[in-house]
Design an enzyme around this catalytic site. Structure first.
Site, mmCIF file in Angstrom:
data_model
loop_
_atom_site.group_PDB
_atom_site.id
_atom_site.type_symbol
_atom_site.label_atom_id
_atom_site.label_comp_id
_atom_site.label_asym_id
_atom_site.label_seq_id
_atom_site.Cartn_x
_atom_site.Cartn_y
_atom_site.Cartn_z
ATOM 1 N N PHE A 108 0.810 -1.221 0.000
ATOM 2 C CA PHE A 108 0.000 0.000 0.000
ATOM 3 C C PHE A 108 0.844 1.272 0.000
ATOM 4 C CE2 PHE A 108 -0.781 2.769 3.701
ATOM 5 C CZ PHE A 108 0.179 2.292 4.585
ATOM 6 N N LYS A 109 2.119 1.180 0.379
ATOM 7 C CA LYS A 109 2.949 2.384 0.400
ATOM 8 C C LYS A 109 3.102 3.013 -0.985
ATOM 9 C CE LYS A 109 5.206 1.472 4.727
ATOM 10 N NZ LYS A 109 4.474 0.216 5.071
ATOM 11 N N ASP A 110 2.883 2.205 -2.031
ATOM 12 C CA ASP A 110 2.946 2.754 -3.389
ATOM 13 C C ASP A 110 1.915 3.866 -3.599
ATOM 14 O OD1 ASP A 110 4.991 1.058 -4.398
ATOM 15 O OD2 ASP A 110 3.545 -0.533 -4.805
ATOM 16 N N LEU A 113 3.711 6.867 -2.190
ATOM 17 C CA LEU A 113 5.051 7.195 -2.691
ATOM 18 C C LEU A 113 5.080 7.451 -4.190
ATOM 19 C CD1 LEU A 113 6.999 4.914 -0.263
ATOM 20 C CD2 LEU A 113 7.285 7.390 -0.485
#
Ligand SMILES: *Cc1c(COP(=O)(O)O)cnc(C)c1O
Length: 456
Positions: A108-110, A113
């Site tokens: 989920f950090k995509d 970021l």
């Protein structure tokens, strides 16, 4: 919209100034001066695509990027996702799952970021300057940060990881990125060694200024803001229920705090079900009002193996009636004693949080049971949330946030007794060439490496 620090020492920043500052100069976190109420507008956005909705929502917080530019940056950021809905909602048994793992690194950090990388590139081009991003990772954040800035002009990224101590897949997700601006540094030592030389590098102010060092850690406001969007998006995909519960697997409190902002903006979230693994500092805080540090345990959900939740300070700020003095006192006490508490009477005023824990056994059992009952395979982080959600089920619909693709955590999946799962993105990594540099855990070596490589 202007931004100020939760500790009162910084104020009047624009969005871009807040993004470039990252952590506030007074050690606090940057928060918007106000939270707009959009409840009157919700009906009119029902037909928006993910990127359109993102542009609408983020525009309330960004007034120093022209609207057409912002819309393009967002479009570009989310074109890297492999699903047309970007963050699709799928029914699984009695609940709905919001899949946040369709970005380039399958976590989920995509979502945050990819957007942050696009903003950085635009600002640096406009201002004709460059930055060196330096970070340390025990696994997941590094690859998502690299994917967010690879090939971008005016940005170098240096990511340290403990040599030989990340999973093979995690390392390959970083070292197969061969873009010239990407520098993977395998540090001979532990993750703590990486973090401590990272800290030392940033505290050398003259070096930091000379090389324009920047961080991309989870306290950056742009990351939180990008995550607010999918709470709204999911509500439309659920058919705009009058109220719903959201269960979030939580580590640094970034994801769930974004949901809290969405609720403040008028999204009808009844309550948040905060789910942790055995590293349960947040569960203890929300059930007792005491925030106290303990040793980190290794679990099947490593992205949630944290000691201190850096984004909690933003929530405390709102909980404490925006009193920067109270926030400062609380954080100071926590820094010196490893423990701080707020009177339960204050806490009870905010009943939109409930919480629970899933240990390693429950995590594996949940993966197995959900697969047997529905055919849907959860990654271990999502399984933590799924278990805790099941302990709070009533007649209000539940949305469970899924933060990673199961193929990223194949070891836990195989231990759970479910069939092996792959993903084409990961399967092809072993065929690709790699590049990394192995360095000792030494401050001067790191600085020299940055000096040399930032020139090329
Ligand atoms: C980072 C991460 C989390 C925790 O998110 P926070 O915003 O830190 O609470 C959960 N799951 C996965 C897979 C992650 O990478």
């Amino acid at each position: 919209m202007k931004y100020q620090s939760t500790r009162g020492g910084v104020s009047g920043l624009s969005f871009i100034e807040a993004v470039m500052m990252g952590l506030a100069d007074d050690g606090g976190l940057l928060v918007p001066d106000s939270i707009p109420d959009v409840s009157g507008e919700l009906e009119s956005w029902a037909e928006a695509s993910y990127s359109e909705l993102a542009t609408i929502i983020m525009s309330y917080y960004i007034d120093d990027i022209p609207h057409e530019v912002l819309s393009e940056l967002i479009e570009t950021a989310y074109s890297a996702f492999d699903h047309p809905e970007v963050t699709p909602v799928v029914p699984v048994g009695d609940v709905h799952v919001l899949e946040l793992f369709h970005g380039p690194t399958l976590a989920f950090k995509d979502v945050a970021l990819q957007f942050l990388g696009a903003v950085f590139e635009w600002v640096l081009e406009r201002d004709e300057r460059s930055i060196n991003i330096v970070g340390a990772t025990s696994g997941d954040t590094g690859s998502a940060a690299i994917a967010g800035v690879r090939g971008k002009r005016n940005i170098n990224i240096f990511i340290m990881f403990p040599e030989g101590r990340t999973s093979a897949t995690q390392e390959l997700q970083m070292t197969t990125v061969l873009d010239r601006n990407v520098h993977n540094l395998g540090v001979i030592g532990s993750f703590d060694d990486c973090q401590s030389i990272l800290k030392e590098t940033f505290s050398d102010i003259s070096f930091k200024n000379e090389y324009a060092l920047a961080a991309v850690n989870s306290v950056n406001w742009a990351r939180v803001l990008a995550q607010v969007v999918y709470y709204f998006f999911a509500w439309y995909r659920l058919g705009q229920p009058g109220q719903f519960d959201v269960c979030v697997p939580t580590g640094n409190f970034g994801n769930i705090f974004a949901g809290y902002i969405a609720r403040q903006m008028g999204l009808p979230i009844r309550r948040f079900i905060l789910a942790t693994n055995e590293n349960d500092i947040l569960h203890r805080f929300f059930s007792t009002g005491v925030y106290s540090r303990e040793d980190v345990l290794q679990t099947h959900s490593p992205a949630m193996d944290i000691q201190v939740s850096s984004n909690l300070e933003r929530y405390l700020y709102f909980l404490m009636g925006r009193s920067t003095a109270r926030v400062k006192r609380f954080m100071k006490q926590f820094a010196s004693d490893g423990r701080a508490d707020i009177p339960m009477s204050t806490r009870v005023l905010d009943d939109c949080f409930v919480s629970g824990v899933a240990d390693n056994d429950k995590t594996l059992r949940t993966i197995r049971e959900v697969f047997q009952q529905t055919g849907y395979l959860l990654d271990p982080h999502t399984a933590v949330a799924m278990h805790v959600a099941s302990t709070y089920r009533d007649d209000v619909s539940q949305l469970v946030l899924s933060t990673a693709h199961p193929a990223k955590f194949s070891e836990a999946i195989s231990q759970s007794g479910t069939p092996e799962v792959g993903h084409s993105t990961l399967d092809q990594l072993t065929e690709l060439p790699t590049r990394k540099q192995v360095i000792p855990a030494d401050l001067d070596v790191l600085k020299n490496t940055i000096r040399e490589l930032s020139q090329t």
